[in-house]
Design an enzyme around this catalytic site. Structure first.
Site, PDB file in Angstrom:
ATOM      1  N   GLY A 125       1.259  -7.477  -0.422  1.00 17.04           N
ATOM      2  CA  GLY A 125       1.578  -7.049  -1.474  1.00 17.04           C
ATOM      3  C   GLY A 125       1.491  -7.274  -3.113  1.00 17.04           C
ATOM      4  O   GLY A 125       1.020  -8.690  -2.991  1.00 17.04           O
ATOM      5  N   TYR A 132       4.928  -7.936  15.916  1.00 20.86           N
ATOM      6  CA  TYR A 132       4.819  -6.268  15.200  1.00 20.86           C
ATOM      7  C   TYR A 132       6.170  -5.525  16.188  1.00 20.86           C
ATOM      8  O   TYR A 132       6.607  -4.645  15.354  1.00 20.86           O
ATOM      9  CB  TYR A 132       4.066  -5.600  14.595  1.00 20.86           C
ATOM     10  CG  TYR A 132       4.068  -4.675  13.897  1.00 20.86           C
ATOM     11  CD1 TYR A 132       4.101  -5.116  12.395  1.00 20.86           C
ATOM     12  CD2 TYR A 132       3.672  -3.524  14.318  1.00 20.86           C
ATOM     13  CE1 TYR A 132       4.239  -3.891  11.148  1.00 20.86           C
ATOM     14  CE2 TYR A 132       3.523  -2.821  13.891  1.00 20.86           C
ATOM     15  CZ  TYR A 132       3.718  -2.474  12.509  1.00 20.86           C
ATOM     16  OH  TYR A 132       3.561  -1.467  11.684  1.00 20.86           O
ATOM     17  N   PHE A 160       0.878  -0.909  -0.475  1.00 21.35           N
ATOM     18  CA  PHE A 160      -0.217   0.057   0.076  1.00 21.35           C
ATOM     19  C   PHE A 160       1.180   1.349   0.224  1.00 21.35           C
ATOM     20  O   PHE A 160       0.742   2.477  -1.209  1.00 21.35           O
ATOM     21  CB  PHE A 160      -0.762  -0.181   1.143  1.00 21.35           C
ATOM     22  CG  PHE A 160      -1.896   1.473   1.888  1.00 21.35           C
ATOM     23  CD1 PHE A 160      -2.109   1.947   1.008  1.00 21.35           C
ATOM     24  CD2 PHE A 160      -1.819   1.607   2.973  1.00 21.35           C
ATOM     25  CE1 PHE A 160      -2.867   3.207   0.707  1.00 21.35           C
ATOM     26  CE2 PHE A 160      -1.478   2.780   3.519  1.00 21.35           C
ATOM     27  CZ  PHE A 160      -2.224   4.004   2.655  1.00 21.35           C
ATOM     28  N   LYS A 173      10.659 -12.037  11.689  1.00 17.28           N
ATOM     29  CA  LYS A 173      11.661 -12.602  10.930  1.00 17.28           C
ATOM     30  C   LYS A 173      12.449 -11.359  10.313  1.00 17.28           C
ATOM     31  O   LYS A 173      13.209 -10.948   9.777  1.00 17.28           O
ATOM     32  CB  LYS A 173      12.000 -14.087   9.996  1.00 17.28           C
ATOM     33  CG  LYS A 173      12.406 -15.219  10.666  1.00 17.28           C
ATOM     34  CD  LYS A 173      12.537 -16.376  10.324  1.00 17.28           C
ATOM     35  CE  LYS A 173      12.380 -17.364  10.643  1.00 17.28           C
ATOM     36  NZ  LYS A 173      11.634 -18.457   9.346  1.00 17.28           N
ATOM     37  N   THR A 174      10.792 -11.175   9.255  1.00 10.80           N
ATOM     38  CA  THR A 174      11.039  -9.627   8.806  1.00 10.80           C
ATOM     39  C   THR A 174      11.334  -8.495   9.066  1.00 10.80           C
ATOM     40  O   THR A 174      12.927  -8.125   8.521  1.00 10.80           O
ATOM     41  CB  THR A 174       9.901  -9.703   7.617  1.00 10.80           C
ATOM     42  OG1 THR A 174       9.323 -11.194   7.054  1.00 10.80           O
ATOM     43  CG2 THR A 174       9.274  -9.093   7.024  1.00 10.80           C
ATOM     44  N   ALA A 228      11.118   2.205   7.560  1.00 11.79           N
ATOM     45  CA  ALA A 228       9.357   2.151   7.977  1.00 11.79           C
ATOM     46  C   ALA A 228       9.394   1.946   9.488  1.00 11.79           C
ATOM     47  O   ALA A 228       8.960   1.412   9.759  1.00 11.79           O
ATOM     48  CB  ALA A 228       8.603   1.731   6.949  1.00 11.79           C
ATOM     49  N   LYS A 261       9.438  -4.061  15.349  1.00 14.35           N
ATOM     50  CA  LYS A 261       9.909  -3.099  14.868  1.00 14.35           C
ATOM     51  C   LYS A 261      10.740  -2.064  15.899  1.00 14.35           C
ATOM     52  O   LYS A 261      11.622  -1.434  15.342  1.00 14.35           O
ATOM     53  CB  LYS A 261       8.689  -2.212  15.007  1.00 14.35           C
ATOM     54  CG  LYS A 261       7.618  -2.364  13.559  1.00 14.35           C
ATOM     55  CD  LYS A 261       8.631  -1.561  12.280  1.00 14.35           C
ATOM     56  CE  LYS A 261       7.791  -2.116  10.678  1.00 14.35           C
ATOM     57  NZ  LYS A 261       8.584  -2.120  10.233  1.00 14.35           N
TER      58      LYS A 261
HETATM   59  P1  NAD Z   1       1.403  -3.271   3.622  1.00  9.40           P
HETATM   60  O1  NAD Z   1       1.130  -4.716   3.829  1.00  9.40           O
HETATM   61  O2  NAD Z   1       0.638  -3.114   2.464  1.00  9.40           O
HETATM   62  O3  NAD Z   1       2.596  -3.315   2.400  1.00  9.40           O
HETATM   63  C1  NAD Z   1       4.419  -4.820   3.006  1.00  9.40           C
HETATM   64  C2  NAD Z   1       5.220  -5.178   1.466  1.00  9.40           C
HETATM   65  O4  NAD Z   1       5.985  -5.413   2.187  1.00  9.40           O
HETATM   66  C3  NAD Z   1       4.040  -5.891   0.944  1.00  9.40           C
HETATM   67  O5  NAD Z   1       4.360  -5.488  -0.650  1.00  9.40           O
HETATM   68  C4  NAD Z   1       4.625  -7.223   1.363  1.00  9.40           C
HETATM   69  O6  NAD Z   1       4.646  -8.172   0.403  1.00  9.40           O
HETATM   70  C5  NAD Z   1       6.052  -6.804   1.085  1.00  9.40           C
HETATM   71  N1  NAD Z   1       6.432  -7.666   2.331  1.00  9.40           N
HETATM   72  C6  NAD Z   1       6.139  -8.132   3.445  1.00  9.40           C
HETATM   73  N2  NAD Z   1       6.792  -8.673   4.063  1.00  9.40           N
HETATM   74  C7  NAD Z   1       8.311  -9.252   3.230  1.00  9.40           C
HETATM   75  C8  NAD Z   1       9.609 -10.042   3.110  1.00  9.40           C
HETATM   76  N3  NAD Z   1       9.555 -10.625   4.094  1.00  9.40           N
HETATM   77  N4  NAD Z   1      10.180 -10.025   2.361  1.00  9.40           N
HETATM   78  C9  NAD Z   1       9.550  -8.728   1.146  1.00  9.40           C
HETATM   79  N5  NAD Z   1       8.190  -8.238   1.323  1.00  9.40           N
HETATM   80  C10 NAD Z   1       7.882  -8.449   2.379  1.00  9.40           C
HETATM   81  O7  NAD Z   1       1.601  -1.992   4.218  1.00  9.40           O
HETATM   82  P2  NAD Z   1       1.710  -1.073   4.109  1.00  9.40           P
HETATM   83  O8  NAD Z   1       0.468  -0.118   5.519  1.00  9.40           O
HETATM   84  O9  NAD Z   1       2.143  -0.471   2.919  1.00  9.40           O
HETATM   85  O10 NAD Z   1       3.456  -0.463   5.194  1.00  9.40           O
HETATM   86  C11 NAD Z   1       4.300  -0.634   4.992  1.00  9.40           C
HETATM   87  C12 NAD Z   1       5.122  -0.362   6.081  1.00  9.40           C
HETATM   88  O11 NAD Z   1       5.120   0.888   6.714  1.00  9.40           O
HETATM   89  C13 NAD Z   1       5.284  -1.439   6.867  1.00  9.40           C
HETATM   90  O12 NAD Z   1       6.668  -1.208   7.035  1.00  9.40           O
HETATM   91  C14 NAD Z   1       4.809  -1.410   8.284  1.00  9.40           C
HETATM   92  O13 NAD Z   1       4.846  -1.595   9.404  1.00  9.40           O
HETATM   93  C15 NAD Z   1       4.910   1.011   8.352  1.00  9.40           C
HETATM   94  N6  NAD Z   1       3.563   1.194   8.542  1.00  9.40           N
HETATM   95  C16 NAD Z   1       2.723   1.077   8.366  1.00  9.40           C
HETATM   96  C17 NAD Z   1       1.705   2.046   8.563  1.00  9.40           C
HETATM   97  C18 NAD Z   1       0.203   2.191   8.430  1.00  9.40           C
HETATM   98  O14 NAD Z   1      -0.777   2.796   8.612  1.00  9.40           O
HETATM   99  N7  NAD Z   1       0.166   1.924   6.601  1.00  9.40           N
HETATM  100  C19 NAD Z   1       2.005   2.434  10.278  1.00  9.40           C
HETATM  101  C20 NAD Z   1       2.629   2.267  10.240  1.00  9.40           C
HETATM  102  C21 NAD Z   1       3.957   1.394   9.481  1.00  9.40           C
END
Ligand code: NAD
Ligand code: UDP
Ligand code: UDP
Length: 341
Positions: free
Chosen positions: A63, A170, A38, A116-117, A139, A174
């Protein structure tokens, strides 16, 4: 004959969104992990439009290729199907490290993988940053503050996190990712930036994302009851995704290496939020209270003084405008789904 050739060209030549022509010296090679998600896909759009070379690394857990398909084949764009838990050898100037599931149902689905991620994945990206001398932006999240005892939350607050609860994979993931960033900064001189992102919403959130904005919008569009977890008195502050993207880019290109909150301080209770969405859609579905989520933070609102003062950044998109765009997006998604069935 000429007309036929032109028709064929139209069919085969892909039209890309507009891209700025940057001189070679200003053009950066930028890696976005989680770039098919996203937030990542909106960041891709901005950095591509600005004329940079963008590489997306994603394992497509949450994603989708669809989020970036309008760039596939563009000479400045590359997409690698790769899991950040495994080492990655490429040459880049900047790394936006976003890879990590972000919605509670997704990150709780496989807590070990989430840990792990955040841990091994971040270690690998820091190792990459160290080797190629790239700057890395993590992030991070408001979840590092847990269920906060201070309100609003500023960057000095250490947080209140249950280390063994269902959200810990989570939150603690982080927190350790932040710790690793500063260890690499201190020990290995890696340039790091840490964005503590507060709740963000917008188009391209996953239909099954499970976060409150997508849930309430989809429920209202389908005329299903809006599910408020617990009393609905808990609060959140929501920022629109384009504001976040502007903040991430400003932070990456600043000289601020300590953590910075990026969020919109306009706070609402979840019950108020259910009503706002319902009214905006003009739906007449009911709002019901269901079981509270375990360890659900009760209040959340960013103190953004630091971002305002040092980055000259603040959110500019009003909640109502952002919701309008997000509702339009989900209306199309719901239609697509209904046509498929
Ligand atoms: P999302 O789930 O849409 O995007 C995360 C992306 O990371 C996805 O495309 C997923 O396929 C990919 N991914 C997950 N694990 C992976 C791995 N092991 N290897 C490679 N790719 C991997 O979430 P988002 O809302 O776009 O969040 C993006 C980042 O921003 C995240 O790190 C999240 O913690 C951080 N964040 C988001 C928010 C929010 O409100 N959207 C708030 C705080 C922090
Ligand atoms: N790493 C990587 N890409 C690189 C350089 C390193 O994925 O270009 C990984 C490496 O495999 C290791 C981690 O990053 O797992 C940390 O690397 P670093 O060099 O800091 O430590 P070391 O390899 O000495 O443990
Ligand atoms: N929430 C809710 N109904 C839903 C989804 C979420 O009441 O269908 C609540 C949830 O309990 C939390 C708030 O909305 O208090 C925000 O939840 P979300 O999962 O969007 O994000 P986070 O808890 O990570 O801030």
């Amino acid at each position: 004959m000429q007309q036929r050739i032109e028709e064929l060209e139209k069919l085969t030549i892909k039209k890309y969104p507009e891209v700025k022509q940057l001189p070679e010296v200003e053009r950066k090679r930028i890696l976005i992990t989680g770039g098919a998600g996203f937030v990542g896909s909106h960041l891709v759009d901005r950095l591509m439009a600005d004329g940079h070379e963008v590489t997306v690394v994603d394992n497509f857990f949450t994603g989708r290729k669809r989020n970036v398909e309008h760039w596939i084949g563009h000479q400045n764009f590359e997409m690698i199907n790769h899991d950040v838990v495994n080492p990655l050898m490429i040459e880049v100037d900047q790394i936006y490290h976003l890879a990590c599931p972000a919605s509670p149902p997704h990150y709780m689905y496989n807590p070990i993988k989430t840990i792990k991620t955040s841990s091994i994945g971040t270690l690998n990206m820091l190792g990459l940053a160290r080797r190629v001398k790239a700057r890395l932006l993590l992030a991070s999240t408001s979840e590092v503050y847990g269920d906060p005892e201070e309100h609003p939350q500023n960057e000095e607050y250490w947080g209140h996190v249950n280390p063994i609860g269902p959200r810990a994979c989570y939150d603690e993931g982080k927190r350790v990712a932040e710790t690793m960033c500063y260890a690499y900064a201190k020990q290995e001189n890696v340039e790091v930036r840490v964005a503590r992102i507060f709740n963000t919403f917008g188009p391209r959130m996953h239909m099954n994302d499970g976060r409150v904005v997508s849930n309430f919008i989809i429920q209202s569009l389908k005329g299903e009851p809006i599910t408020v977890y617990g009393s609905g008195k808990q609060s959140r502050s929501f920022q629109y995704v384009s504001d976040l993207v502007a903040g991430l880019i400003a932070l990456m290109n600043s000289d601020i290496s300590s953590p910075v909150n990026l969020g919109n301080p306009e706070e609402h209770t979840i019950m108020e939020f259910a009503q706002i969405i319902k009214d905006k859609i003009g739906a007449d579905n009911e709002i019901i209270n269901v079981d509270a989520a375990q360890d659900d933070p009760q209040r959340r609102k960013p103190d953004i003084t630091k971002a305002k003062t040092l980055l000259h950044w603040e959110p500019v998109v009003p909640l109502s405008d952002g919701l309008g765009k997000t509702i339009d997006y989900f209306r199309e998604e719901v239609k697509l789904l209904q046509n498929k069935n």
